[in-house]
Enzyme design. Structure first.
Site, PDB file in Angstrom:
ATOM      1  N   PRO A  88       0.823  -1.211   0.000  1.00 47.82           N
ATOM      2  CG  PRO A  88      -0.577  -1.465   1.841  1.00 47.82           C
ATOM      3  CD  PRO A  88       0.670  -1.991   1.222  1.00 47.82           C
ATOM      4  CG  HIS A  89       2.081   2.922  -3.155  1.00 46.26           C
ATOM      5  ND1 HIS A  89       1.802   1.600  -3.427  1.00 46.26           N
ATOM      6  CD2 HIS A  89       2.001   3.567  -4.338  1.00 46.26           C
ATOM      7  CE1 HIS A  89       1.574   1.459  -4.733  1.00 46.26           C
ATOM      8  NE2 HIS A  89       1.682   2.638  -5.301  1.00 46.26           N
ATOM      9  N   GLY A  90       0.547   5.807  -1.280  1.00 46.55           N
ATOM     10  CA  GLY A  90      -0.346   6.897  -1.653  1.00 46.55           C
ATOM     11  C   GLY A  90      -0.447   7.108  -3.156  1.00 46.55           C
TER      12      GLY A  90
END
Length: 145
Positions: free
Chosen positions: A63-65
């Site tokens: 998960p990342h922005g």
């Protein structure tokens, strides 16, 4: 001041997760708590998941922005959550290792490539899932730091 990308404090072992949203929020909260990102980065991580799954295969999600979340990153950092029971990321994709990343400038590309190298070996994934200490996980990612 140099901020370490990954430390033992960024790792949580044996976490029980019921939904992918909870998993992403917990992964992001470590990044917030350790001062890598602004609190609103978590919303951008959830938005990224809506656009395209961060499930990478082999029981791993990263998960990342979103692209527009770059301004919310204070320092490059990684958070790792080990969830041996797994959490469903949709479509029957079970995740047992979550690796949250926040990259300052374009550092996220280097971080991702280093993570990909570690996670491309199935035996490394097994070691991550079975790890009993944060140090075991740190040793696998020694090259990332």
């Amino acid at each position: 001041m140099t901020v370490q990308i990954l430390t033992a404090e960024n790792i949580q072992l044996n976490v029980a997760l019921s939904t992918k949203e909870e998993a992403i929020k917990k992964t992001g909260q470590i990044l917030v708590d350790k001062g890598y990102v602004e609190a609103s980065y978590i919303e951008k991580m959830l938005a990224r998941e809506e656009l395209t799954s961060t499930y990478m295969g082999n029981f791993v999600a990263i998960p990342h922005g979103t692209e527009d979340a770059k301004d919310l990153v204070k320092h490059s950092g990684i958070s790792i959550i080990q969830a041996p029971e797994g959490v469903d990321f949709g479509g029957g994709n079970i995740v047992k290792v979550l690796i949250g990343i926040a990259g300052k400038n374009n550092e996220h590309l280097d971080i991702l490539s280093n993570i990909a190298i570690v996670c491309s070996e199935e035996e490394n994934i097994e070691k991550l899932v079975q790890a009993k200490t944060e140090e075991e996980i740190l040793s696998l990612f020694a090259e990332v730091n």
